[in-house]
Write a protein that holds these residues in place. Sequence first.
Motif, PDB file in Angstrom:
ATOM      1  N   MET A 162      -3.421  16.978  -2.471  1.00  0.00           N
ATOM      2  CA  MET A 162      -3.649  16.396  -1.593  1.00  0.00           C
ATOM      3  C   MET A 162      -2.839  14.707  -1.787  1.00  0.00           C
ATOM      4  O   MET A 162      -2.640  13.661  -0.779  1.00  0.00           O
ATOM      5  CB  MET A 162      -5.217  15.238  -2.161  1.00  0.00           C
ATOM      6  N   GLY A 163      -2.272  14.590  -3.224  1.00  0.00           N
ATOM      7  CA  GLY A 163      -1.072  13.285  -3.352  1.00  0.00           C
ATOM      8  C   GLY A 163      -0.062  13.161  -2.639  1.00  0.00           C
ATOM      9  O   GLY A 163       0.341  12.512  -2.247  1.00  0.00           O
ATOM     10  N   ARG A 218      -3.417  14.256  -9.409  1.00  0.00           N
ATOM     11  CA  ARG A 218      -2.897  13.047  -7.999  1.00  0.00           C
ATOM     12  C   ARG A 218      -2.575  12.346  -7.776  1.00  0.00           C
ATOM     13  O   ARG A 218      -1.010  11.631  -7.441  1.00  0.00           O
ATOM     14  CB  ARG A 218      -4.498  12.895  -7.505  1.00  0.00           C
ATOM     15  N   PRO A 238       1.486  -1.123  -0.501  1.00  0.00           N
ATOM     16  CA  PRO A 238      -0.233  -0.080   0.147  1.00  0.00           C
ATOM     17  C   PRO A 238       0.955   1.138   0.287  1.00  0.00           C
ATOM     18  O   PRO A 238       0.318   2.326  -0.317  1.00  0.00           O
ATOM     19  CB  PRO A 238      -0.905  -0.013   1.157  1.00  0.00           C
ATOM     20  N   GLY A 239       2.096   1.264   0.393  1.00  0.00           N
ATOM     21  CA  GLY A 239       2.878   2.800   0.268  1.00  0.00           C
ATOM     22  C   GLY A 239       3.600   2.612  -0.514  1.00  0.00           C
ATOM     23  O   GLY A 239       4.027   3.996  -0.687  1.00  0.00           O
ATOM     24  N   PRO A 250      -8.185   5.978  -9.266  1.00  0.00           N
ATOM     25  CA  PRO A 250      -9.547   5.263  -8.575  1.00  0.00           C
ATOM     26  C   PRO A 250     -10.747   5.512  -9.326  1.00  0.00           C
ATOM     27  O   PRO A 250     -10.860   6.421 -10.358  1.00  0.00           O
ATOM     28  CB  PRO A 250     -10.366   5.263  -7.670  1.00  0.00           C
ATOM     29  N   GLN A 251     -11.681   4.374 -10.042  1.00  0.00           N
ATOM     30  CA  GLN A 251     -12.672   3.916 -11.260  1.00  0.00           C
ATOM     31  C   GLN A 251     -13.496   5.771 -11.565  1.00  0.00           C
ATOM     32  O   GLN A 251     -13.595   6.705 -11.682  1.00  0.00           O
ATOM     33  CB  GLN A 251     -13.910   3.264 -11.513  1.00  0.00           C
ATOM     34  N   GLU A 252     -14.000   6.780  -9.628  1.00  0.00           N
ATOM     35  CA  GLU A 252     -15.166   7.314  -9.435  1.00  0.00           C
ATOM     36  C   GLU A 252     -13.452   8.584  -9.172  1.00  0.00           C
ATOM     37  O   GLU A 252     -14.391   9.658  -8.558  1.00  0.00           O
ATOM     38  CB  GLU A 252     -16.176   6.777  -8.233  1.00  0.00           C
ATOM     39  N   HIS A 253     -12.671   8.615  -9.571  1.00  0.00           N
ATOM     40  CA  HIS A 253     -12.076   9.620  -9.963  1.00  0.00           C
ATOM     41  C   HIS A 253     -11.848   9.898  -7.797  1.00  0.00           C
ATOM     42  O   HIS A 253     -10.269  10.696  -7.307  1.00  0.00           O
ATOM     43  CB  HIS A 253     -12.287  11.172 -10.286  1.00  0.00           C
ATOM     44  N   GLY A 254     -12.335  10.253  -7.480  1.00  0.00           N
ATOM     45  CA  GLY A 254     -13.026   9.946  -5.643  1.00  0.00           C
ATOM     46  C   GLY A 254     -12.292  11.670  -5.552  1.00  0.00           C
ATOM     47  O   GLY A 254     -11.166  11.728  -4.255  1.00  0.00           O
ATOM     48  N   LEU A 255     -12.609  12.906  -6.461  1.00  0.00           N
ATOM     49  CA  LEU A 255     -12.124  14.274  -6.069  1.00  0.00           C
ATOM     50  C   LEU A 255     -13.062  15.098  -4.790  1.00  0.00           C
ATOM     51  O   LEU A 255     -13.833  14.273  -4.483  1.00  0.00           O
ATOM     52  CB  LEU A 255     -12.401  15.215  -7.103  1.00  0.00           C
ATOM     53  N   VAL A 256     -13.025  15.642  -4.334  1.00  0.00           N
ATOM     54  CA  VAL A 256     -13.512  16.979  -3.244  1.00  0.00           C
ATOM     55  C   VAL A 256     -14.322  17.895  -4.032  1.00  0.00           C
ATOM     56  O   VAL A 256     -13.345  18.894  -3.881  1.00  0.00           O
ATOM     57  CB  VAL A 256     -12.332  17.333  -2.448  1.00  0.00           C
ATOM     58  N   LEU A 296      -2.425   5.496  -6.773  1.00  0.00           N
ATOM     59  CA  LEU A 296      -3.892   4.791  -6.914  1.00  0.00           C
ATOM     60  C   LEU A 296      -4.976   6.149  -7.683  1.00  0.00           C
ATOM     61  O   LEU A 296      -4.792   6.926  -7.019  1.00  0.00           O
ATOM     62  CB  LEU A 296      -4.514   4.718  -5.770  1.00  0.00           C
ATOM     63  N   ARG A 333       1.526  11.832  -6.500  1.00  0.00           N
ATOM     64  CA  ARG A 333       1.921  10.812  -4.964  1.00  0.00           C
ATOM     65  C   ARG A 333       3.834  10.727  -5.432  1.00  0.00           C
ATOM     66  O   ARG A 333       4.071   9.791  -3.870  1.00  0.00           O
ATOM     67  CB  ARG A 333       1.065   9.129  -5.009  1.00  0.00           C
TER      68      ARG A 333
END
Lengths: 292, 513, 217
Positions: free
Chosen positions: C76-77, C134, C52-53, C59-65, C57, C138
Amino acid sequence: MKPLIKRIFALTLLTLTALTAFAEPARADTFTFTAIPDEDESRLNERFGKVADYLSEQLGVTVKYIPVKSYPAAISAFRNDQVQLAWFGGLSGVQARHLVPGSQAIAQGYEDQFFKTYIIANTSTDLEASDEFPQGIKGRTFTFGSKGSTSGRLMPEFYIREYLGAPDEVFERVGFSGDHSRTIAQVQSGAFEVGAVNYSVYDNEVAEGKTDPAKVKVLWSTPTYPDYQWTIRGDVDARYGAGFTEKVTAALLNMTDKDLLASFPRESFVPASNADYQPIQDTGEAIGLLEE
Amino acid sequence: MSLNPAIPPTAAEATGRRLARLSGAFVLLALAALWIADIHLYRPDPWQELGRIGLGLVTPYWPDIPELALAALQTVAFALLAVAISAVLGLGLAVYFHWRVIRVLAAAIRSVHEIFWGLLLMQVWGLSATTGLLAILIPFTGIFTRVFADILSQQSPQVTDSLGRAPRLSLYAYGRIAQAWPALISYTRYRFECALRSSAILGFIGLPTLGFHLDTAFRQGDYSEAAAVLWVFLIMIGTVRFWLVPGRFWLVRGRIPRWLTLAFWLGVSVWALPASPAVSGNMLWRFISEDIWPRALLNGDLNKALSWYADVFSTDVWPALWQTLAITQVALVLTGVLTLLYYPLASKTLSGRWSAAGRFHLLLLRSVPELMLAYVFMLLFGPSALPAILALALHNGGLIAFLLANLSEQDKRVTTPDQPTGLMRVLYADIPARFPAFLALLFYRWEVMLRESAMMGVLGIATLGFYVDSAFEEIRFDKAFFLILMAALLNIGVDSLSRRLSRRAGLTAPQMG
Amino acid sequence: MFVLSGASLTYGRRTALEQISLTIDEGEKVALIGPSGAGKSSLMTLLQAQHPGLIALCPQEHGLVNILSVYQNIYMGGLARHGNLYNLLNLIRPWPANRSEVARLADRLGIGERLWASVDRLSGGQRQRVALGRALYRQQPVFFGDEPVSSLDPEQADELLGYVLAQHSTAVVAIHHPQLALKHFSRVIALKDGRIAGDWPTDRLALADLTSVYQPA
């Protein structure tokens, strides 16, 4: 986006400002007193502000009045030295002087030398007025005034215990209206059948036409007892100069302005001492309100 | 036909039956509680007094406008500052809600009613700004912590998943708090309204807010003056959105940024707070180390102290505890009944143009402090638990009905042409669709109502508050502290029970406010 | 680097993956293909748990705020590279150093002009670039993407995918376009009904072989 940032920023900043705003220094030279009159608690600041002005003039220090809602609040203010002088009821005065060693009763109202409590009833009850304790109140619903009141709780409870027994057991229901005017209102409305009330509040309400004699009447009056008094902290001489207690006493006893006296409401003030309130202390201990 | 068009018939049947069984159990419990609760209907003759109250309501009068304005301003000041501080603290704590110590802390501080906090704090800080602020912000921090934690946990985990292993606070700030921002703001706004009510009620114990004058005028029977204060308070609450952060409804729209208005009010609030005399640490220490413990314990006599506690428990706590629970239970079910009767009247989709009147009614019900309602009912029905139950049910019913009416208006599904109309729509489409939210809100209010019914005791009804008030009046802080502690424990118990029940029933409460 | 042997994954009664065995070495660029519901996302979840470290990633739905700006969503990354205080202050006022870094990245992704717009104002394609931004920010050696270029037009998808893969030494990407899979990846794994239906190095694969995987059974 920008407004969000600024909003967070503004909130944080102002929160910090607010947190530091408490540190307001108390002016040590101000002499503060409080008083809860036994009736008409409206516009306390305005009415007692005048008393503060009078005392200020007589004593030569800044005098401030702070209003409180209840005897416990007055007692804790007195104990914590947030007020140095207070107009207490008989019972609250005894409690306060017990918590603040060295404090003393210095003056009482003329009327307070021979104060009384009325037992009143709604006229629908068919109870009759008498010189003897009204045994007929047994089994009725009954309301005291405030829990810490001398005339609304302590003395009537004492006589009820003397003649009938513990209030919870002899009445169908016991209430505490919180206030003499409210006791009258609740007995008049029939919410309670019988109640105990400060005689001077009752007489004044009848005189002013606030109470309807067709709906409520006096059954019995207790024997007299000492009530309201001025109590001052024992450390004021050290703080405001030698002889300060005497100066305050003199200022109170010499208060002749009818307007000022009407706030309490009393005819005049006369000297008093802690010993005058021994009967209250004894009564309080007898019914378990005060510890021995 | 299926009750809920979104769920297939079999599932709807099962869900509906489970929820119905749960509600049925609550109603049965309430019936049992009726037997315990000290309910008695007296036939007093209140009409003269009620007539004067009615006359007063329509002839409000206040002789000293600046005094009233200052009281109103101080009411706002306590509420606004307390909410500003407790929202920030609560948000911070909510991030660490997975730590048991935070959960316990939050539950403990919110389990004590503002009035009790006020009475406790008053013993040290007197009638000062500190007492008023802390009395609101301590329990509110607990409430914010819990609700904010709930809101944050409902946010999509997708964001934080894609951010790697950053420190928790950073992850939450960017991932969850930012996502939840609109919900957080909306809840905070709702809480501000609650804080205004709390701030006003603190006047009943002596703080210089509107409640101070309301209580005095009521006690003196000056109903015109009482009405003046009450109207000022109701108007203040009803118009919050127009004065707190205008912008949407203002002539100068767009010219004044909202943060500036808020900053202005915060500044005014700091200025308007009453003086806070400096308190020596000794007083606080004396209170914590001596006043609140029985004398026997301070003397080191553990046996005697234990028997003192046992004595207070059996004579005061035990009967009061049952009374408090019974009153809460009856009031809870009555709240539910009132809510279901009331909310359709306030929903635009269900009642059309009459809904405005319904809304106004509900706003009145939820804004009037419960204590005031209970006092008026006491004149009507005589002294028993009945006035408290009615006051609690009307206030909370008003509040929940308001939220349900909003949900009903937002739900487009029930307005489709294939749905029945009129009363049948309410019974077959709307109430079933609203039922899970309705139960969730009731569960949520359960704990709040318990806190309030304990507090109602200050009116003379034999709940825990009666004994707390008596102990303070008799200057027995040891007893008062023990009673408050017991009330808090009871509250924590009911809180965890209600959470467990609503989780088992699969309910999530919609946002308040 | 990633090793699975006989791994299964179930959600309640539904089985998402069954008896998967596979090894992915460092340096490999793996494309996951298969019809939707075949288990691509599930497989990535399993693999992700192994390191995980090290994984960026997307993700499919982007995970945006939504209410935050493009800048903050990309920043944020990099949260893990700074302390709490630094990150919180950045929310109030972006640090100049990060501002220029993120701006450069956004320019490269073609969203430089919208750096201060909140992401709910963006089109689907723009949002996808933010999500890619993002992941790039990372700065991890491994890239995991779940349909990371699905909302972009073919040329842009091609160009950006190439760029993102070049920035990472190892990658596992679920992808719908067989052409992109062949062009940018070293290995293609096809999934069907929760099982591996094929596993080929791309240099020995033709387009026609792949299209059959998308045919309904």
